[in-house]
Design a protein around this motif. Structure first.
Motif, mmCIF file in Angstrom:
data_model
loop_
_atom_site.group_PDB
_atom_site.id
_atom_site.type_symbol
_atom_site.label_atom_id
_atom_site.label_comp_id
_atom_site.label_asym_id
_atom_site.label_seq_id
_atom_site.Cartn_x
_atom_site.Cartn_y
_atom_site.Cartn_z
ATOM 1 N N GLU A 1 -44.438 6.738 52.381
ATOM 2 C CA GLU A 1 -45.480 6.545 53.392
ATOM 3 C C GLU A 1 -46.855 6.407 52.736
ATOM 4 O O GLU A 1 -47.686 5.591 53.164
ATOM 5 C CB GLU A 1 -45.453 7.733 54.352
ATOM 6 C CG GLU A 1 -46.372 7.565 55.531
ATOM 7 C CD GLU A 1 -46.280 8.750 56.475
ATOM 8 O OE1 GLU A 1 -45.164 9.052 56.938
ATOM 9 O OE2 GLU A 1 -47.327 9.384 56.720
ATOM 10 N N GLY B 1 -50.515 16.775 52.713
ATOM 11 C CA GLY B 1 -49.912 15.986 53.789
ATOM 12 C C GLY B 1 -48.399 16.143 53.736
ATOM 13 O O GLY B 1 -47.831 16.473 52.690
ATOM 14 N N SER B 2 -47.747 15.935 54.864
ATOM 15 C CA SER B 2 -46.298 16.122 54.831
ATOM 16 C C SER B 2 -45.548 14.807 54.743
ATOM 17 O O SER B 2 -44.329 14.775 54.787
ATOM 18 C CB SER B 2 -45.831 16.921 56.050
ATOM 19 O OG SER B 2 -46.222 16.228 57.220
ATOM 20 N N GLY B 3 -46.271 13.699 54.616
ATOM 21 C CA GLY B 3 -45.585 12.422 54.438
ATOM 22 C C GLY B 3 -45.018 12.325 53.026
ATOM 23 O O GLY B 3 -45.424 13.039 52.120
#
Lengths: 668, 158
Positions: free
Chosen positions: B22, B16-18
């Protein structure tokens, strides 16, 4: 020749608001019928008192103050009181739910006492079987009770609007224009954005300019918006130089604000003049504006970080085409506001509601810091001409304050609307009055500079009292130097022997005693200033020394601030913490905070460029609470106000350098 | 991927790119960690990775895989047993709006694990990583000083 003011004088209602430091007793009239007493509380069978309050806790300690006031009159122990967050469904008049001006305790004390007394009477008559043991008032008012909100704030359990988590909730993001006033012409890239991972909905509405996305996670919403290519039309192209040039009292029609003695400036004797300028600053609360909206067929619920639930309710109802009464607004803990979250412009609730309506799922939507710095309201810039006339015997004959301020009233649709008909943004006039009524001639003129298409201006903590007092109270020291008398002595000598003058004298004498005015350790110097804001009076003395270590970027070190305040005292410990915090913000605005604009765009978009005071530059703050004779106002706005002038006066005393522009030490 | 958060093993998807911020707030529901600038300049998202105070907005979740993260929710030994630093923040009535309080507390915890008796200059320096717009700094200094004294007393008692 006597100068004529070109505009109308201030309306009476505005004048009363501005000059009421000596009006004793009671509270300002509250709009709206008082609700039934049990609107304020439910009582459990175990004696727990659930206190429902109309006003949000922004950090100012108001929930503790209201609990103390209510419990005292009810005769309940404070540890039996549980405070619940404001909720438009509870039945308080919407007008009571607005939080402004540090007035919560002052305005709500009488209604809370009356409600608590009614509940107590019903219990003691046996009209309502309740398990509360009624006692005499407990002396809670005036006690330094611990804050009711802090236990949950140290454990992370405290719920802010940002922390609301609902089943199936989506996270939204907004795309805002980078230039103030730009309109949306077109958006391309919508298909890509809608296909982006996790995205549930994208809004791009050229009619309203709203661009927003909702996704399973917030980074997905932001990623979707990054795929869009909006074309903005127009918007501000203003540069800082143009903004500063526009704020010029010599070129602005003025209103007469104060006129004592009613004489023209004497032309004989000596004359002293000085010009002051202040820059735009921001409230920059720690928690950016945020809302969580849930929309069903017959009901809309919004959890909002706001000072003004009524305006949020209105904006959401309008956006969705619903009735106001179908929109419920709840205000969880607010992570600071200082005027930023006044609810009229720059609030995400309506956009969150539109996303929630479109998706059928609750939506969490926050502004980013960069968006708030770019698009959020700024305190207007100001320009001040100060003038004094001195007689042959060295007596102060006249003082004059002429000033122009950018109009911030566009961000506020309430009482200023009436005033706007006469070209007045009355927030600008706060603190503009000359307090020294012992001077035979006093005159204040104010000019409004409309800047609607330049930058978003809005009211914030202390309104224009901070910039106005910077000019007035700095100039008082210049006059004292010209006359060769002590700055404190000059102030005391020109206060009148009425309630107004006596209150100011008390805080000046208290702060002077506490700070050992008249003495300075080698390498240090002190400056003094005083203030009347609403029904509160304050005086501060700041000690500075040279920054010999070279640490940080400032040429001086602020060693200590001593602040005396006479206000509405319910909880001395909270009053002190409010004084301390307000002083730090007042100092931060004075030392280095400054918003500048280049080609319509705010330059200071983060906290590296926007220099908020940090712990390593923070001074000691000592407070003296002066017992007044009647209910004053809050401590949290008045105490931010005289700080800039006290600092500038201290810097002058230390270095001989009289700085007449805020901030004193702008970052390069 | 696995990570231990507040003593509990947690699993999250790689790739994931969070950021960690987050993951904590939106995936794990640990909202005591706050946010505020996205430019590593406000400090509101401070958590402990191991014993180090770290900005959760600047950390890829993958980098904490196999590691140990402590947020404000994991600091107390139980609801009735506050950490010494939390108790000191209550005793000194530090907070106002409370948004930066978790970050101030965790920054102080990390400092006191590193330096038992930091002295006021080091306290001021470390707390400068966390912006407090309410201006609670001097109370925070007092709280950290108090916590250091309490911890020193506990050390002697043992």
């Amino acid at each position: 020749m006597k100068r004529q003011h070109r505009g109308a004088p201030l309306p009476d209602a505005v004048r009363r608001l501005l000059t009421n430091t000596a009006r004793p007793g009671g509270t300002a009239p509250m709009k709206g019928r008082p609700p039934a007493p049990d609107t304020w509380c439910d009582i459990d069978s175990d004696g727990t008192v659930h206190l429902f309050v109309p006003k949000a806790e922004l950090g100012q300690g108001s929930h503790t103050l209201l609990a103390q006031i209510f419990a005292d009159e009810l005769g309940a122990d404070l540890d039996k009181v549980v405070v619940h967050q404001p909720d438009t469904d509870r039945g308080f008049p919407l007008g009571w739910m607005t939080v402004v001006g540090g007035t919560t305790a002052e305005l709500m004390r009488a209604p809370a006492l009356r409600a608590a007394a009614a509940v107590r009477d019903r219990i003691s008559r046996g009209a309502v079987p309740q398990p509360v043991t009624i006692a005499e008032p407990r002396g809670l008012i005036g006690a330094s009770a611990p804050r009711v909100d802090l236990p949950s704030k140290v454990t992370g359990a405290a719920v802010f609007a940002s922390d609301i988590r609902l089943p199936d909730m989506l996270y939204g993001a907004l795309l805002l224009p980078e230039r103030h006033g730009a309109s949306l012409e077109s958006v391309s890239g919508l298909d890509e954005a809608r296909r982006s991972p996790g995205v549930v909905h994208v809004i791009a509405d050229t009619a309203t300019g709203l661009i927003a996305a909702a996704a399973e996670r917030s980074h997905q919403a932001r990623a979707a918006l990054a795929l869009l290519r909006p074309r903005w039309r127009g918007g501000s192209e203003a540069d800082q130089d143009a903004i500063e040039a526009a704020i010029d009292v010599r070129r602005t029609p003025t209103h007469l604000v104060q006129n004592v003695g009613n004489k023209a400036m004497p032309t004989d004797g000596r004359r002293l003049t000085a010009e002051y300028r202040t820059s735009m600053v921001m409230a920059a609360p720690a928690e950016p504006p945020v809302a969580v909206a849930e929309v069903t067929a017959d009901r809309v619920t919004v959890h909002s970080s706001t000072q003004n639930p009524a305006l949020v309710q209105d904006a959401v109802a309008k956006a969705l085409g619903r009735r106001r009464r179908d929109v419920r607004v709840i205000v969880p803990y607010v992570g600071g506001s200082f005027g930023r979250k006044h609810g009229y412009v720059g609030d995400p609730a309506a956009a969150a509601a539109l996303l929630a309506a479109a998706t059928g799922r609750p939506v969490h939507l926050a502004w980013s810091r960069q968006q708030d710095q770019l698009n959020g309201p700024k305190r207007p810039p100001s320009h001040h001409l100060m003038e004094a006339a001195i007689g042959g015997g060295g007596e102060l004959l006249a003082l004059r304050h002429r000033f122009a301020v950018g109009d911030a009233s566009g961000g506020w649709p309430t009482s200023s609307q009436a005033a706007r008909a006469t070209d007045i943004d009355f927030f600008s006039v706060f603190g503009a009055h000359l307090l020294y009524r012992g001077v035979p001639n006093l005159r204040v003129d104010y000019g409004r500079v409309p800047m609607p298409s330049t930058v978003h201006l809005g009211p914030m903590r202390s309104l224009s009292t901070h910039p106005n007092l910077f000019a007035i109270e700095s100039f008082l020291d210049e006059v004292a130097a010209e006359l060769g008398i002590d700055p404190l002595e000059l102030r005391l000598r020109h206060l009148t022997n009425d309630e107004h003058g006596r209150r100011l004298r008390r805080v000046l004498e208290a702060v002077a005693a506490e700070a050992d005015w008249g003495t300075s350790a080698p390498g240090t110097a002190k400056g003094i200033a005083c203030c009347a804001y609403g029904r509160t009076v304050t005086a501060q003395i700041i000690q500075v020394s040279a920054n010999d270590t070279g640490a940080g970027t400032l040429p001086i070190v602020v060693d200590e601030v001593v602040a005396a305040a006479d206000g509405h005292l319910v909880n001395p410990a909270i009053a002190r913490s409010q004084v301390e915090g307000a002083v730090v913000m007042g100092l931060s605005w004075a030392l280095g905070e400054r918003i500048t604009v280049r080609q319509g765009q705010v330059v200071e978009t983060d906290f590296d460029r926007y220099a908020i005071l940090r712990a390593d530059s923070s001074p000691r703050v000592r407070s003296v609470l002066v017992e007044g004779d009647f209910w004053g106002g809050g401590f949290n706005e008045a105490s931010a106000s005289p700080t800039a002038a006290a600092l500038a006066n201290a810097v002058h005393a230390l270095t001989g350098n009289r700085i007449r522009t805020l901030p004193l030490f702008p970052p390069r | 991927m696995d990570v231990v958060v507040n003593g509990e093993p947690r699993r999250f998807e790689a790739g994931g790119s969070g950021r960690l911020l987050e993951l904590l707030r939106e995936e794990f529901g640990l909202t005591g960690t706050k946010f505020g600038c996205e430019s590593r300049s406000c400090g509101a998202c401070t958590v402990l990775i191991g014993d180090r105070a770290t900005l959760a907005c600047a950390v890829e979740p993958a980098s904490v895989a196999g590691g140990r993260v402590t947020t404000i929710e994991g600091l107390a030994d139980g609801p009735a047993a506050l950490h010494v630093v939390q108790q000191a923040f209550l005793d000194e009535q530090v907070g106002q709006c409370g948004w930066c309080t978790p970050a101030q507390v965790l920054t102080a915890v990390a400092l006191l694990r590193e330096v038992a008796d930091p002295g006021v200059d080091l306290i001021r320096e470390r707390l400068s990583a966390v912006l407090c717009r309410c201006g609670t700094y001097q109370r925070a200094f007092a709280a950290v000083t108090r916590a250091a004294a309490v911890l020193a007393g506990q050390g002697e008692a043992e």
